[in-house]
Design a protein around this motif. Structure first.
Motif, mmCIF file in Angstrom:
data_model
loop_
_atom_site.group_PDB
_atom_site.id
_atom_site.type_symbol
_atom_site.label_atom_id
_atom_site.label_comp_id
_atom_site.label_asym_id
_atom_site.label_seq_id
_atom_site.Cartn_x
_atom_site.Cartn_y
_atom_site.Cartn_z
ATOM 1 N N TYR A 144 0.813 -1.217 0.000
ATOM 2 C CA TYR A 144 0.000 0.000 0.000
ATOM 3 C C TYR A 144 0.847 1.268 0.000
ATOM 4 N N ALA A 145 2.159 1.127 0.173
ATOM 5 C CA ALA A 145 3.034 2.295 0.254
ATOM 6 C C ALA A 145 4.245 2.097 -0.653
ATOM 7 N N VAL A 146 4.582 3.113 -1.415
ATOM 8 C CA VAL A 146 5.758 3.055 -2.293
ATOM 9 C C VAL A 146 6.882 3.853 -1.637
ATOM 10 N N PRO A 147 8.026 3.211 -1.368
ATOM 11 C CA PRO A 147 9.107 3.881 -0.652
ATOM 12 C C PRO A 147 9.951 4.784 -1.542
ATOM 13 N N VAL A 148 10.718 5.650 -0.910
ATOM 14 C CA VAL A 148 11.661 6.511 -1.612
ATOM 15 C C VAL A 148 13.081 6.117 -1.204
ATOM 16 N N THR A 149 13.373 6.282 0.064
ATOM 17 C CA THR A 149 14.670 5.848 0.575
ATOM 18 C C THR A 149 14.458 5.026 1.836
ATOM 19 N N GLY A 150 15.363 4.091 2.026
ATOM 20 C CA GLY A 150 15.386 3.351 3.267
ATOM 21 C C GLY A 150 16.328 4.053 4.226
ATOM 22 N N PHE A 151 16.586 3.445 5.328
ATOM 23 C CA PHE A 151 17.393 4.094 6.344
ATOM 24 C C PHE A 151 18.212 3.055 7.095
ATOM 25 N N TYR A 152 19.168 3.537 7.794
ATOM 26 C CA TYR A 152 19.863 2.721 8.777
ATOM 27 C C TYR A 152 20.009 3.584 10.019
ATOM 28 N N TYR A 305 13.013 -0.206 5.240
ATOM 29 C CA TYR A 305 12.118 0.729 4.557
ATOM 30 C C TYR A 305 10.812 0.753 5.336
ATOM 31 N N THR A 306 10.517 1.873 5.957
ATOM 32 C CA THR A 306 9.353 1.927 6.844
ATOM 33 C C THR A 306 8.420 3.099 6.551
ATOM 34 N N SER A 307 8.501 3.650 5.358
ATOM 35 C CA SER A 307 7.592 4.738 4.995
ATOM 36 C C SER A 307 7.429 4.760 3.482
ATOM 37 N N GLY A 308 6.335 5.345 3.038
ATOM 38 C CA GLY A 308 6.100 5.407 1.603
ATOM 39 C C GLY A 308 4.852 6.209 1.273
ATOM 40 N N PHE A 309 4.605 6.351 -0.025
ATOM 41 C CA PHE A 309 3.467 7.121 -0.510
ATOM 42 C C PHE A 309 2.220 6.243 -0.623
ATOM 43 N N LEU A 328 1.441 11.789 -9.728
ATOM 44 C CA LEU A 328 2.324 12.501 -8.804
ATOM 45 C C LEU A 328 3.185 11.512 -8.027
ATOM 46 N N ILE A 329 2.581 10.427 -7.574
ATOM 47 C CA ILE A 329 3.339 9.408 -6.832
ATOM 48 C C ILE A 329 4.399 8.775 -7.734
ATOM 49 N N LYS A 330 4.020 8.464 -8.971
ATOM 50 C CA LYS A 330 4.993 7.878 -9.902
ATOM 51 C C LYS A 330 6.165 8.833 -10.124
ATOM 52 N N TYR A 331 5.864 10.107 -10.202
ATOM 53 C CA TYR A 331 6.926 11.091 -10.405
ATOM 54 C C TYR A 331 7.851 11.154 -9.186
#
Length: 422
Positions: A144-152, A305-309, A328-331
């Motif tokens: 349900y969410a598309v990520p951008v960057t993950g984290f450490y 990866y714990t966040s997304g659009f 917009l999300i695809k962009y």
């Protein structure tokens, strides 16, 4: 939004309004897209995000984006998003957490899964690896969410302060403990940590005590004993003067400023901190050391990866909005944009791109992830926000001896059990 013609005779316009309920738009009939994200406040990717919205509107002159982004630190952002969804006022596009915290949003039915959308646009969907997609799946096995960057996350240190006091970098507990004592004796804050917003401290001390098995145990089989062991060590470090004098009321943003200004030697935080640092070459990142009797491997990390659009179902099905929320999300999740976000916040890109001009500490952070023996999601991504906040808000009481660790953990367990019954 229904759009009406302009420049018509008044009588014709009046008839149209009467028959269709439509009125002229003061903004020229633009399609409004409302978006809420964490790219507000002092977020290192805010400039990149703001420019992306401007560029999207320039490419789509019929679109007006209403941006309600905030900082994610503290409870205000989470409260806003959950309130919007609970009241049926969900944004067209929402950038929010995944995991347990997102369950109310997913269960509301107000957002749509991407699985079929990925299949329809394979170039977009296939850019995300299966590992990334797996970590983004909800309980129903859908994305349900598309990520951008993950984290450490890890232990960030100001190397020059260690050099000044002839201290070795804190690669194990003895070196860490010695650093805490020496810095405290010399008026340097050993660890820039907020005990009021103690997210990172909680998960690292618990991971150090229990390894992945303990850290990821949630409350599935009662309270894992290593959770109490980890929280007890937070109290011990506090008793040694390991945190700022106002750590009980300090916010995480203030703690970051202490570290940034070299008033503190160490900070337990995430890769996003790098964007706000002015002297990145003086900073190193290390896995948090294993405490005495701890079950962690020295290379265990909190990362992922714990966040997304999220895409509003209502918006996507609104013919007047022409599927522009998805566009917009695809962009925002295109390879080019993900690369720009990764350059801005130092995070691990969710697609296979080469991030240019990274400072050494960021490269070392990515290497640390590659060499990790395990990657665990934060505890607040695994249990409900309410249960985790019971622990977080209990930390100041624990370190002052006003509440027992067992009482705090038992209260959190009770909240989690009640949440999982619903």
């Amino acid at each position: 939004m229904r759009k009406c013609g302009t420049g018509l005779l008044a009588i014709v316009l009046t008839l149209m309004i009467a028959l269709t309920g439509c009125s002229p738009s003061a903004d020229g009939g633009k399609i409004k897209l409302r978006i809420v994200t964490m790219f507000g406040g002092t977020d290192p990717a805010k400039k990149t995000y703001d420019q992306a919205l401007k560029d999207f509107m320039k490419a789509h002159p019929d679109v007006e984006i209403v941006d309600e982004s905030m900082t994610a630190t503290g409870d205000d952002f989470r409260t806003k998003v959950k309130t919007d969804f609970a009241s049926g006022n969900e944004p067209d596009v929402t950038f929010f957490f995944t995991g347990a915290e997102a369950e109310p949003i997913v269960q509301s039915g107000a957002v749509i899964p991407y699985d079929e959308l990925f299949a329809k646009d394979k170039a977009w969907g296939d850019a995300f690896s299966e590992n990334v997609k797996t970590q983004m799946k909800a309980k129903d096995d859908k994305i349900y969410a598309v990520p951008v960057t993950g984290f450490y996350e890890g232990l960030f240190v100001n190397k020059s302060l260690f050099e000044k006091y002839n201290l070795e970098l804190p690669t194990d507990w003895d070196k860490f403990n010695k650093a805490v004592e020496i810095f405290a004796e010399n008026g340097i804050v050993p660890i820039a940590g907020s005990l009021e917003e103690s997210y990172y401290l909680i998960e690292h001390f618990i991971l150090s005590a229990g390894g992945p098995a303990g850290h990821n145990s949630k409350f599935d089989n009662g309270i894992h004993p290593t959770w109490a062991q980890g929280l007890e060590q937070i109290k011990e470090v506090y008793d040694k003067g390991g945190f700022p004098k106002d750590a009980l009321t300090m916010k995480d943003a203030q703690a970051q400023e202490l570290f940034k200004n070299k008033q503190a030697a160490m900070i337990v935080n995430g890769s996003w901190i790098l964007g706000g640092l002015t002297d990145k070459e003086d900073v190193e990142v290390l896995p948090f050391p294993v405490l005495p009797g701890g079950k962690a491997n020295p290379k265990d990390l909190v990362a992922g990866y714990t966040s997304g659009f999220y895409l509003s179902k209502k918006s996507h099905e609104d013919k007047d909005k022409k599927g522009l929320a998805l566009e917009l999300i695809k962009y925002l999740t295109s390879k080019d944009m993900i690369k720009k976000f990764a350059e801005a916040n130092g995070g691990v890109p969710a697609v296979d791109v080469t991030v240019d001009s990274l400072p050494t500490v960021a490269k070392n952070g990515h290497k640390m992830v590659q060499e990790a023996s395990s990657l665990s999601l934060p505890i607040d991504a695994q249990i409900s926000a309410e249960a985790f906040n019971e622990i977080r808000k209990g930390i100041p009481y624990i370190v002052q001896g006003k509440k027992t660790i067992q009482d705090v953990l038992s209260a959190a367990q009770k909240i989690e059990q009640e949440k999982t019954k619903k």
